[in-house]
Design a protein around this motif. Structure first.
Motif, short mmCIF file in Angstrom:
data_model
loop_
_atom_site.label_atom_id
_atom_site.label_comp_id
_atom_site.label_asym_id
_atom_site.label_seq_id
_atom_site.Cartn_x
_atom_site.Cartn_y
_atom_site.Cartn_z
N ASP A 134 0.72 -1.17 0.21
CA ASP A 134 -0.08 0.12 0.08
C ASP A 134 0.97 1.15 -0.07
O ASP A 134 0.67 2.12 -0.75
N LEU A 135 1.96 1.34 0.95
CA LEU A 135 2.79 2.33 0.99
C LEU A 135 3.49 2.86 -0.37
O LEU A 135 3.71 3.90 -0.66
N THR A 211 8.42 -1.19 11.50
CA THR A 211 9.74 -1.20 10.69
C THR A 211 9.23 -1.58 8.99
O THR A 211 9.85 -0.82 8.16
N SER A 212 7.94 -2.07 8.87
CA SER A 212 7.69 -1.95 7.80
C SER A 212 7.37 -0.63 6.76
O SER A 212 7.70 -0.20 5.69
N LEU A 218 12.11 4.51 3.60
CA LEU A 218 13.66 4.73 3.55
C LEU A 218 13.76 4.38 1.84
O LEU A 218 14.78 4.23 1.43
N GLY A 219 12.84 3.99 1.05
CA GLY A 219 12.93 3.70 -0.22
C GLY A 219 12.81 2.01 -0.68
O GLY A 219 12.82 1.69 -1.75
N PRO A 301 11.62 13.79 3.79
CA PRO A 301 12.14 12.72 3.48
C PRO A 301 13.53 12.92 3.13
O PRO A 301 13.99 11.69 2.72
N THR A 302 14.11 14.02 2.94
CA THR A 302 15.44 13.97 2.74
C THR A 302 16.45 14.04 3.84
O THR A 302 17.65 14.39 3.73
N ALA A 303 15.75 14.21 5.02
CA ALA A 303 16.49 14.21 6.45
C ALA A 303 17.59 13.06 6.48
O ALA A 303 17.01 11.80 5.84
#
Lengths: 567, 316
Positions: A134-135, A211-212, A218-219, A301-303
């Motif tokens: 989904d994500l 964690t998922s 994280l890509g 998201p870029t941190a």
């Protein structure tokens, strides 16, 4: 009615509203219910098939063993006394009706343990698959960006996802619970143990679900690959909690003897309930750490994966957790030194790996480093009100600055635990032990030397990773991973080429000191050699750090000029 | 009393690797304005919009929305409620109905149940999708999807609307409908920052404009000021008589410049720097010397011409 229920839930969490609206249809619920029922029926049919039934209709307890032998042996039987030279366990007792007397408690215990595998595996894998799929889709479509722009917190959105996306998996799992509990209680599992088993299941599930989500942020991609990759490792915690449950139900002796595994004195190895409470607590604390990262990555998201200050608290918790297993050895007089060595070895490797993992988690992007280098002076001059950090404070706390100092602090925190544990725990219980290493001169110095070598290696890898950021290549992160990997593995290969048989000695052992397997070379070398190797490592680290500083200065300055010229 | 600023940026800069997408932008947009952001592709409009919408973090610089500073690495939840952002691509949940989609976003923006219901009806009516409320999004046309996206953007009644290329890919009728909706929103008091390549639309909608080029905001002012300062007036004159005689007469007028006889016609085009009254005086003087004038047409350079001239000039 279903719509009204979803509407009500959606009032407290809009994400649940969206997920349930899409998934909770009568058709889908029907499929989930049918799936759960089919699984339970199959399990019961399988175990039913395991119940022995006499083939001959007229068998009695007086029948000869030969007549009974073929079909008589089953773990679910009550057994006769020794008769006609046959041992117990070979012949089932026959009841008055000519059937075997069945040990239903054992049968229910087996059904219970089987369901104790199916339930967590199904729940975990189903949750991971649906959440990741989904994500990944949300990220691909770009819809997650809109959610990010809303005033909702990351917690609310992701809790909504965790509760809503795998809803059909939960429906199916919930339908298995009654049979599982019934079988557990029938198998003489007490309510407290059963409840704590479910609490552990909840803790593990929450950790995995969190964690998922982090994995996707994280890509991470491809849900099915993820599920296949985690399926096998997932069996370890399930096996652990189920082994303790089975031991409790079957009253096995090893559980009572397992008092050596303790955490700050809590005998988690000798009671299922203690183990479950400890595991649940650990999972929840780990989940809390992951949620801190989620919160951070959701809005930016870029941190870097974790902030520098976050890394200190995470490392503190980790070291405390490890210390719980290792520090008590210092004070326990009757622990076998082999147990200590094994436990310390396992946790030492685990801690080393965890500290290595901090490198990618704290490594800023090249852009962030350049921005930091280029604009730091401007910011500190123009905006003193907001940023009043000097360089040292920046290196300790600014997430865009190089992470070397932060890693060093984290490594230092680990050393505070490891040096006393290694010295006192390993030397306090060596008397009378037939183990050569402990009689080696300078044993303590070598232990400390080993820890220092491991620490300097982590810093070396950190410096290499930072310099890798300035590589002019595509897929820079992959290259950095490969370079650090080669830096770690190459000395091991060289050492074993030089000394292919047994433990490397001489120069091969020196080479080994430059790899994560350094402890293997420690006891083959003189103290001065170890000190020399350590000095070389420190010198290499200093050179790399100096190079990084130069690179940052040059890159920042020259690019500024170039960019201004372009503009 | 000073005008309240809906948006203010200070030295706003965004750098991607070796490319500065937005360079030291100081933007000021007054409340209630419709501010058009124009510039060629790659000028930095979208990056600027994304930074204002909190979708992108600035490399340096500050953003103030309604006087309140956007904080880095924070959720900025209160400020987000003031913002509505419509990016140039608008991904939707195809499997939801129009109503459920808007309901979901209304909940995300924490609208109470009562207000949500009312707002959903209002917004659907505004974007003319009331009849489609129970349709799945997958079945909508592109224009409808774009209007639905706009509905999603305004569902929480933001005070600042950021519209990035909102009419790209729409047919003329859909564009007209979209313009009408934006006008309604402006009348309702929203501040709107809009970027578009369709400059005629912007000329019709905007009260102020900003021109971006290579990441710089090269011009930012009221649209009227821009026309007055930079839009050159031209006069096209047709005559049945001698073009050379007409040219001589025009040369005598100090407000006339750049006289050009249009080849193959009996027309002359001149640059003119006077007012409307001056133009009337010029016409009167030509008639006075008995020149047979058949056409006297005053025109003004449009936004597109100003943009082409100004953007490149300033950037270079």
């Amino acid at each position: 009615m279903l719509d009204r229920l979803i509407d009500r839930m959606g009032d407290s969490n809009p994400q649940i509203f969206r997920e349930l609206k899409e998934r909770l249809t009568l058709r889908n619920i029907g499929i989930a219910v049918a799936g759960a029922l089919v699984i339970q029926i199959l399990v019961l049919l399988y175990f039913n098939g395991q119940i022995p039934v006499p083939i001959l209709s007229d068998v009695t307890n007086e029948s000869t063993p030969k007549e009974l032998y073929r079909q008589a042996y089953s773990k679910y039987c009550y057994f006769n006394e020794i008769r006609n030279g046959y041992s117990p366990g070979e012949i089932c007792t026959i009841d008055g009706g000519g059937s075997f007397k069945i040990n239903w408690q054992t049968w229910r215990s087996d059904v219970f343990i089987c369901l104790s595998w199916i339930l967590p595996l199904g729940l975990f894998l189903g949750s991971i698959y649906t959440l990741v799929a989904d994500l990944v889709q949300e990220e691909k479509r770009g819809t997650l960006n809109f959610i990010r722009l809303s005033p909702q917190s990351a917690q609310k959105i992701f809790i909504g996802k965790i509760l809503g996306v795998p809803i059909l998996v939960y429906v199916a799992a919930a339908l298995i619970v009654p049979l599982h509990v019934w079988m557990g209680l029938s198998a003489q599992a007490d309510i407290l143990t059963l409840a704590s088993w479910y609490a552990t299941l909840g803790g593990l599930w929450f950790l995995l679900a969190s964690t998922s989500i982090l994995y996707v942020l994280l890509g991470g991609v491809q849900a099915i690959v993820t599920v296949i990759a985690v399926a096998f490792p997932l069996c370890a915690p399930i096996a652990m909690i189920n082994a303790f449950m089975a031991a409790t139900v079957n009253n096995e002796q090893w559980l009572k003897d397992n008092y050596l595994i303790s955490w700050f004195g809590l005998p988690i190895g000798s009671s299922a309930t203690y183990l479950y409470i400890f595991t649940t607590g650990s999972c929840l604390i780990a989940s809390y750490g992951i949620w801190q990262i989620l919160d951070r990555r959701y809005f930016n998201p870029t941190a870097t994966v974790i902030g520098k200050y976050q890394s200190y608290s995470i490392d503190f918790c980790l070291q405390l957790w490890i210390a719980g297993f290792t520090v008590p050895f210092i004070f326990s007089a009757n622990t076998h030194h082999y147990t200590i060595r094994q436990t310390i070895g396992v946790f030492g490797i685990f801690d080393f790996m965890a500290l290595l993992l901090l490198i990618p988690m704290l490594l800023p992007s090249k852009q962030a480093l350049q921005d930091w280098s280029r604009y730091r002076r401007d910011r500190t001059q123009q905006r003193r009100k907001f940023i009043q950090q000097d360089l040292v404070q920046d290196l300790i706390g600014n997430d865009k600055s190089p992470a070397i100092v932060t890693i060093a602090i984290n490594v230092g925190m680990a050393m505070i635990v490891w040096i006393p544990v290694s010295i006192f725990a390993l030397t306090a219980h060596t008397q009378g032990m037939d183990f050569n290493v402990f009689s080696t001169p300078g044993y303590v110095t070598r232990l400390v030397g080993g820890i220092c070598v491991a620490a300097s290696l982590i810093l070396l890898y950190t410096a290499i990773a930072h310099l890798g950021l300035f590589l002019k290549v595509r897929k820079r992160n992959l290259w950095i991973f490969a370079i650090v990997g080669v830096a770690a593995i190459l000395p091991v290969v060289v050492a074993y080429v030089l000394s292919p048989v047994g433990t490397p000695t001489g120069f091969a052992a020196v080479v080994l000191l430059f790899s994560p397997f350094a402890p293997m070379g420690l006891f083959q070398l003189a103290g001065t050699t170890i000190l020399a190797a350590f000095t070389v490592q420190v010198a290499m680290f200093a050179a790399l750090t100096y190079q990084l500083k130069r690179q940052l200065q040059i890159s920042g300055r020259s690019q500024s000029k170039e960019l201004l010229a372009q503009s | 009393m000073a005008t309240e600023l809906a948006i203010r940026t200070e030295d706003l800069t965004k750098q991607f690797d070796r490319h500065i997408a937005v360079h030291g932008v100081d933007l000021a947009v007054a409340a209630g304005e419709v501010y058009g952001l124009i510039g060629p592709n790659g000028a930095g409009k979208t990056t600027l919009m994304r930074m204002l919408a909190t979708a992108e973090e600035p490399t340096i610089g500050e953003i103030y929305i309604n006087g309140e500073r956007l904080l880095r690495d924070r959720s900025n939840a209160n400020l987000k409620r003031l913002l509505g952002y419509l990016p140039d691509d608008f991904p939707l949940y195809d499997d939801l109905t129009v109503w459920d989609y808007l309901d979901y976003f209304a909940r995300l923006y924490k609208l109470t149940a009562e207000r949500r219901q009312r707002r959903l009806y209002d917004v659907l009516e505004l974007v003319q999708l009331s009849t489609k409320r129970n349709s799945k999004i997958a079945t909508l046309s592109r224009g409808m999807k774009q209007r639905l996206s706009l509905a999603r953007t305004i569902i929480h009644e933001p005070i600042l609307l950021l519209l990035d290329e909102p009419v790209s890919g729409l047919d003329p009728i859909a564009r007209m409908q979209f313009r009408q909706i934006i006008k309604t929103l402006q009348e309702a008091g929203m501040t709107i920052l809009i970027s578009s390549h369709v400059l005629s639309d912007l000329a019709e909608l905007c009260t102020s404009v900003g021109i971006m080029e290579l990441g710089f905001l090269v011009e930012s002012c009221q649209l009227q000021d821009l026309y007055q300062r930079l839009s050159r007036q031209q006069i096209l004159i047709s005559t049945l008589g001698d073009l050379e005689a007409l040219k001589r007469e025009l040369k005598a007028n100090s407000l006339v410049s750049d006289i050009e006889i249009l080849p193959g016609t009996n027309q002359i085009r001149v640059g003119f720097s006077g007012t409307e009254q001056d133009a009337a005086d010029l016409l009167r003087s030509l008639i006075h010397v008995r020149l047979p004038i058949t056409n006297f047409q005053c025109t003004q350079e449009d936004l597109e011409t100003i943009f082409l001239k100004l953007g490149h000039q300033q950037a270079s």
